[in-house]
Design a protein around this motif. Sequence first.
Motif, PDB file in Angstrom:
ATOM      1  N   LYS A  85       0.882  -1.216  -0.054  1.00 20.54           N
ATOM      2  CA  LYS A  85      -0.041   0.025  -0.137  1.00 20.54           C
ATOM      3  C   LYS A  85       1.109   1.165   0.047  1.00 20.54           C
ATOM      4  O   LYS A  85       2.021   1.387   0.737  1.00 20.54           O
ATOM      5  N   ILE A  86       0.663   2.100  -0.926  1.00 16.36           N
ATOM      6  CA  ILE A  86       1.366   3.427  -0.556  1.00 16.36           C
ATOM      7  C   ILE A  86       0.278   4.560  -0.616  1.00 16.36           C
ATOM      8  O   ILE A  86      -0.904   4.497  -0.935  1.00 16.36           O
ATOM      9  N   LYS A  87       0.703   5.830  -0.391  1.00 19.39           N
ATOM     10  CA  LYS A  87      -0.029   6.884   0.124  1.00 19.39           C
ATOM     11  C   LYS A  87      -0.629   7.265  -1.481  1.00 19.39           C
ATOM     12  O   LYS A  87       0.498   7.195  -2.608  1.00 19.39           O
ATOM     13  N   ALA A  88      -1.950   7.787  -1.589  1.00 22.69           N
ATOM     14  CA  ALA A  88      -2.350   8.038  -3.057  1.00 22.69           C
ATOM     15  C   ALA A  88      -1.591   9.165  -3.617  1.00 22.69           C
ATOM     16  O   ALA A  88      -1.062   9.461  -4.703  1.00 22.69           O
ATOM     17  N   GLU A  89      -1.172  10.201  -2.464  1.00 22.63           N
ATOM     18  CA  GLU A  89      -0.323  11.363  -2.960  1.00 22.63           C
ATOM     19  C   GLU A  89       1.161  10.921  -3.789  1.00 22.63           C
ATOM     20  O   GLU A  89       1.573  11.792  -4.485  1.00 22.63           O
ATOM     21  N   ASP A  90       1.426   9.722  -3.292  1.00 25.19           N
ATOM     22  CA  ASP A  90       2.908   9.335  -3.845  1.00 25.19           C
ATOM     23  C   ASP A  90       2.742   8.515  -5.045  1.00 25.19           C
ATOM     24  O   ASP A  90       3.699   8.012  -5.695  1.00 25.19           O
ATOM     25  N   CYS A  91       1.483   8.427  -5.662  1.00 25.32           N
ATOM     26  CA  CYS A  91       1.373   7.457  -6.720  1.00 25.32           C
ATOM     27  C   CYS A  91       0.998   8.522  -8.140  1.00 25.32           C
ATOM     28  O   CYS A  91       0.195   9.205  -8.041  1.00 25.32           O
ATOM     29  N   GLU A  93       0.690   7.753 -11.057  1.00 21.49           N
ATOM     30  CA  GLU A  93      -0.087   7.176 -12.311  1.00 21.49           C
ATOM     31  C   GLU A  93      -1.671   6.887 -11.856  1.00 21.49           C
ATOM     32  O   GLU A  93      -2.515   6.549 -12.518  1.00 21.49           O
ATOM     33  N   CYS A  94      -1.791   7.368 -10.529  1.00 25.72           N
ATOM     34  CA  CYS A  94      -2.990   7.151 -10.079  1.00 25.72           C
ATOM     35  C   CYS A  94      -4.113   8.215 -10.193  1.00 25.72           C
ATOM     36  O   CYS A  94      -3.737   9.298  -9.932  1.00 25.72           O
ATOM     37  N   GLU A  95      -5.501   8.032 -10.093  1.00 24.49           N
ATOM     38  CA  GLU A  95      -6.518   8.940 -10.099  1.00 24.49           C
ATOM     39  C   GLU A  95      -6.897   9.731  -8.781  1.00 24.49           C
ATOM     40  O   GLU A  95      -7.077  10.886  -8.542  1.00 24.49           O
ATOM     41  N   SER A  96      -6.810   8.697  -7.691  1.00 29.81           N
ATOM     42  CA  SER A  96      -7.084   9.309  -6.254  1.00 29.81           C
ATOM     43  C   SER A  96      -5.823  10.086  -5.812  1.00 29.81           C
ATOM     44  O   SER A  96      -4.669   9.769  -6.035  1.00 29.81           O
ATOM     45  N   ASP A  97      -6.019  10.719  -5.119  1.00 29.66           N
ATOM     46  CA  ASP A  97      -4.960  11.693  -4.382  1.00 29.66           C
ATOM     47  C   ASP A  97      -5.044  11.836  -2.704  1.00 29.66           C
ATOM     48  O   ASP A  97      -4.353  12.266  -2.276  1.00 29.66           O
ATOM     49  N   LYS A  98      -6.210  10.867  -2.274  1.00 29.65           N
ATOM     50  CA  LYS A  98      -6.378  10.731  -0.858  1.00 29.65           C
ATOM     51  C   LYS A  98      -6.308   9.306  -0.592  1.00 29.65           C
ATOM     52  O   LYS A  98      -6.758   8.304  -1.189  1.00 29.65           O
ATOM     53  N   GLY A  99      -6.036   9.088   0.760  1.00 27.98           N
ATOM     54  CA  GLY A  99      -5.940   7.804   1.292  1.00 27.98           C
ATOM     55  C   GLY A  99      -4.750   6.798   0.708  1.00 27.98           C
ATOM     56  O   GLY A  99      -3.748   7.472   0.348  1.00 27.98           O
ATOM     57  N   TYR A 100      -5.053   5.532   0.564  1.00 31.02           N
ATOM     58  CA  TYR A 100      -3.871   4.449   0.271  1.00 31.02           C
ATOM     59  C   TYR A 100      -4.351   3.830  -0.886  1.00 31.02           C
ATOM     60  O   TYR A 100      -5.682   3.855  -1.174  1.00 31.02           O
ATOM     61  N   ILE A 101      -3.475   3.493  -1.828  1.00 34.93           N
ATOM     62  CA  ILE A 101      -3.471   2.790  -2.915  1.00 34.93           C
ATOM     63  C   ILE A 101      -3.107   1.404  -2.932  1.00 34.93           C
ATOM     64  O   ILE A 101      -1.776   1.367  -2.463  1.00 34.93           O
ATOM     65  N   ASP A 102      -3.769   0.336  -3.110  1.00 36.85           N
ATOM     66  CA  ASP A 102      -3.323  -0.934  -3.081  1.00 36.85           C
ATOM     67  C   ASP A 102      -2.174  -1.188  -4.730  1.00 36.85           C
ATOM     68  O   ASP A 102      -2.753  -0.924  -5.295  1.00 36.85           O
ATOM     69  N   ILE A 103      -1.264  -1.864  -4.351  1.00 32.00           N
ATOM     70  CA  ILE A 103      -0.321  -2.108  -5.464  1.00 32.00           C
ATOM     71  C   ILE A 103       0.011  -3.586  -5.414  1.00 32.00           C
ATOM     72  O   ILE A 103       0.411  -4.099  -4.790  1.00 32.00           O
ATOM     73  N   LEU A 104      -0.176  -4.078  -6.533  1.00 34.18           N
ATOM     74  CA  LEU A 104       0.073  -5.731  -6.925  1.00 34.18           C
ATOM     75  C   LEU A 104       1.087  -5.556  -8.024  1.00 34.18           C
ATOM     76  O   LEU A 104       0.859  -5.245  -9.024  1.00 34.18           O
ATOM     77  N   GLU A 105       2.483  -5.880  -7.604  1.00 33.92           N
ATOM     78  CA  GLU A 105       3.552  -6.043  -8.527  1.00 33.92           C
ATOM     79  C   GLU A 105       3.717  -7.454  -9.056  1.00 33.92           C
ATOM     80  O   GLU A 105       3.560  -8.322  -8.020  1.00 33.92           O
TER      81      GLU A 105
END
Length: 151
Positions: A85-91, A93-105
């Motif tokens: 999981k990464i902070k949305a603001e650190d992603c 390529e992501c549309e969201s800018d709040k909360g966390y984003i799940d990343i599957l590598e």
Amino acid sequence: MLEDKVHKATIINNFEDGLFCNIDAGGHKLVADEPEDLGGHDKGPDPYLYLATALGTCTAMTLNMYATRKKWPVEQIKVNMIHKKIKAEDCEECESDKGYIDILERHIKVTGELDREQQERMLEIANKCPVHRTLMGELKIHSKLVCQVKQ
């Protein structure tokens, strides 16, 4: 047909076992738990490991079927999965800018004598495995609570 197939699993968690769960997945016995630092006893994979494993195994199986059908000289398919999981603001390529984003590598290693075109095709096929399509497509979860009164 695949769209007619129903997959069933039963998960049982007895409170005296903490977070440990017994799983019956289509007649196959599995277990799940959380690591000790999250309150479990680390007696089995956690739910995110099962999610990553579902994608990884589907990828390997799909590539195996494709390479077999094409009669390509593949000896082994190895898929290493990482969930984080990464902070949305650190992603970026992501549309969201709040909360966390799940990343599957997903790191796919295909051992065999494949040319560049075949290698590229294998990656395209990996991205079409059924679990990948499920995770990336429209997914609905219907939940229903059934309470049983103990007598």
